[in-house]
Design an enzyme around this catalytic site. Structure first.
Site, PDB file in Angstrom:
ATOM      1  N   ILE A   1     -10.263  -5.121  -7.736  1.00 34.82           N
ATOM      2  CA  ILE A   1      -9.624  -6.356  -7.264  1.00 34.82           C
ATOM      3  C   ILE A   1      -9.551  -6.418  -5.735  1.00 34.82           C
ATOM      4  O   ILE A   1      -9.531  -7.508  -5.164  1.00 34.82           O
ATOM      5  CB  ILE A   1      -8.230  -6.539  -7.923  1.00 34.82           C
ATOM      6  CG1 ILE A   1      -7.802  -8.006  -7.862  1.00 34.82           C
ATOM      7  CG2 ILE A   1      -7.187  -5.627  -7.290  1.00 34.82           C
ATOM      8  CD1 ILE A   1      -6.644  -8.335  -8.785  1.00 34.82           C
TER       9      ILE A   1
ATOM     10  N   ASN B   1       5.807  -2.486  -7.625  1.00 38.44           N
ATOM     11  CA  ASN B   1       7.089  -2.050  -8.192  1.00 38.44           C
ATOM     12  C   ASN B   1       8.209  -2.762  -7.430  1.00 38.44           C
ATOM     13  O   ASN B   1       7.956  -3.446  -6.447  1.00 38.44           O
ATOM     14  CB  ASN B   1       7.226  -0.529  -8.166  1.00 38.44           C
ATOM     15  CG  ASN B   1       7.078   0.015  -6.765  1.00 38.44           C
ATOM     16  OD1 ASN B   1       7.749  -0.446  -5.839  1.00 38.44           O
ATOM     17  ND2 ASN B   1       6.182   0.964  -6.579  1.00 38.44           N
TER      18      ASN B   1
ATOM     19  N   ASP C   1      -1.696  -1.006  -6.854  1.00 40.79           N
ATOM     20  CA  ASP C   1      -0.808  -1.195  -5.704  1.00 40.79           C
ATOM     21  C   ASP C   1      -1.287  -0.355  -4.513  1.00 40.79           C
ATOM     22  O   ASP C   1      -1.468  -0.860  -3.395  1.00 40.79           O
ATOM     23  CB  ASP C   1       0.612  -0.766  -6.141  1.00 40.79           C
ATOM     24  CG  ASP C   1       1.702  -1.230  -5.201  1.00 40.79           C
ATOM     25  OD1 ASP C   1       1.390  -1.889  -4.199  1.00 40.79           O
ATOM     26  OD2 ASP C   1       2.880  -0.920  -5.479  1.00 40.79           O
TER      27      ASP C   1
ATOM     28  N   TYR D   1       2.770   1.628 -16.180  1.00 45.68           N
ATOM     29  CA  TYR D   1       3.874   1.009 -16.927  1.00 45.68           C
ATOM     30  C   TYR D   1       3.626   0.936 -18.439  1.00 45.68           C
ATOM     31  O   TYR D   1       4.470   0.437 -19.181  1.00 45.68           O
ATOM     32  CB  TYR D   1       4.206  -0.373 -16.351  1.00 45.68           C
ATOM     33  CG  TYR D   1       4.985  -0.340 -15.038  1.00 45.68           C
ATOM     34  CD1 TYR D   1       5.318   0.869 -14.428  1.00 45.68           C
ATOM     35  CD2 TYR D   1       5.397  -1.508 -14.421  1.00 45.68           C
ATOM     36  CE1 TYR D   1       6.030   0.904 -13.226  1.00 45.68           C
ATOM     37  CE2 TYR D   1       6.117  -1.480 -13.219  1.00 45.68           C
ATOM     38  CZ  TYR D   1       6.421  -0.271 -12.629  1.00 45.68           C
ATOM     39  OH  TYR D   1       7.131  -0.257 -11.452  1.00 45.68           O
TER      40      TYR D   1
HETATM   41  P1  ADP Z   1       1.370  -0.954 -13.565  1.00 44.01           P
HETATM   42  O1  ADP Z   1       2.353  -0.039 -12.885  1.00 44.01           O
HETATM   43  O2  ADP Z   1       1.784  -2.403 -13.506  1.00 44.01           O
HETATM   44  O3  ADP Z   1       1.023  -0.493 -14.933  1.00 44.01           O
HETATM   45  P2  ADP Z   1      -1.162   0.098 -12.501  1.00 44.01           P
HETATM   46  O4  ADP Z   1      -1.691  -0.071 -11.115  1.00 44.01           O
HETATM   47  O5  ADP Z   1      -0.806   1.467 -12.925  1.00 44.01           O
HETATM   48  O6  ADP Z   1       0.084  -0.912 -12.601  1.00 44.01           O
HETATM   49  O7  ADP Z   1      -2.200  -0.487 -13.523  1.00 44.01           O
HETATM   50  C1  ADP Z   1      -2.391  -1.856 -13.792  1.00 44.01           C
HETATM   51  C2  ADP Z   1      -3.839  -2.107 -14.158  1.00 44.01           C
HETATM   52  O8  ADP Z   1      -4.622  -2.170 -12.956  1.00 44.01           O
HETATM   53  C3  ADP Z   1      -4.483  -1.008 -15.001  1.00 44.01           C
HETATM   54  O9  ADP Z   1      -5.200  -1.651 -16.052  1.00 44.01           O
HETATM   55  C4  ADP Z   1      -5.419  -0.305 -14.043  1.00 44.01           C
HETATM   56  O10 ADP Z   1      -6.566   0.208 -14.701  1.00 44.01           O
HETATM   57  C5  ADP Z   1      -5.805  -1.445 -13.132  1.00 44.01           C
HETATM   58  N1  ADP Z   1      -6.315  -1.084 -11.792  1.00 44.01           N
HETATM   59  C6  ADP Z   1      -6.108   0.036 -11.062  1.00 44.01           C
HETATM   60  N2  ADP Z   1      -6.750  -0.043  -9.874  1.00 44.01           N
HETATM   61  C7  ADP Z   1      -7.388  -1.262  -9.858  1.00 44.01           C
HETATM   62  C8  ADP Z   1      -8.241  -1.940  -8.937  1.00 44.01           C
HETATM   63  N3  ADP Z   1      -8.568  -1.410  -7.763  1.00 44.01           N
HETATM   64  N4  ADP Z   1      -8.713  -3.174  -9.279  1.00 44.01           N
HETATM   65  C9  ADP Z   1      -8.389  -3.733 -10.457  1.00 44.01           C
HETATM   66  N5  ADP Z   1      -7.594  -3.159 -11.366  1.00 44.01           N
HETATM   67  C10 ADP Z   1      -7.103  -1.930 -11.084  1.00 44.01           C
END
Ligand code: ADP
Length: 173
Positions: free
Chosen positions: A10, A23, A33, A120
């Site tokens: 993303i 968070n 994040d 999460y």
């Molecule tokens: P949360 O704490 O809301 O669960 P995470 O960052 O741990 O947030 O994960 C949310 C989603 O984002 C997961 O499906 C993860 O695979 C995805 N994710 C992690 N890094 C990226 C990225 N660079 N681009 C898109 N999606 C990502």
């Protein structure tokens, strides 16, 4: 209604706003994040630290700094704890509040990660169902012509989203 599932990172999306699964402190973390903060540069943390945090289900908007995206919309998804603690409603609000903020900021395109499905632990199928339902509902109740990208970090999550669209929203294909 323009909703597309894409696979990728993303932080590389060329859209008006990318959504961060943040968070409540808004002071950075792991997963998407951390990736967004690294790509945007330290100015992002600086702006976030003046926001005073964000409650679960709500959203805040900042600039995108070194990202291709003009804005980052930080939203706080629920931590999954079995499904009986209002998780679905909170996750739904993340999508709706992010769309509203993007609209207010004049954005024409927005990219969402799969909020709450990482650290999460929100089950992917259920999270995809909530995300699509919230977005379809948003489009029904507004005159929005926002272009929405659901950005999946891996092919498994992309498949889950595509299956949900195929089964319940074939007109989106
Ligand atoms: P949360 O704490 O809301 O669960 P995470 O960052 O741990 O947030 O994960 C949310 C989603 O984002 C997961 O499906 C993860 O695979 C995805 N994710 C992690 N890094 C990226 C990225 N660079 N681009 C898109 N999606 C990502």
């Amino acid at each position: 209604m323009k909703i597309q599932v894409i696979e990728g990172d993303i932080t590389q999306c060329r859209v008006d706003a990318i959504v961060n699964a943040a968070n409540r402190s808004l002071l950075g973390g792991g997963g998407v994040d951390g990736a967004i903060h690294r790509a945007a540069g330290p100015e992002l943390l600086n702006e976030c630290s003046g926001l005073g945090g964000c409650e679960t289900g709500e959203a805040r908007i900042t600039k995108g700094y070194r990202l291709a995206a003009r804005h980052v919309i930080h939203t706080v998804g629920p931590v999954w704890s079995g499904g009986a603690r209002g998780e679905a409603e909170l996750l739904r609000r993340c999508y709706l509040n992010s769309m509203k903020l993007a609209e207010q900021a004049g954005c024409g395109s927005i990219a969402f990660p799969a909020i709450s499905t990482g650290v999460y632990r929100y089950p992917l199928e259920e999270a995809a169902r909530v995300a699509l339902k919230a977005l379809v509902e948003y489009f029904k109740e507004s005159n929005s012509d926002m272009e929405v990208f659901l950005v999946c970090f891996d092919s498994t999550s992309a498949e889950v989203y595509r299956k949900e669209i195929k089964e319940n929203y074939p007109h989106l294909q």
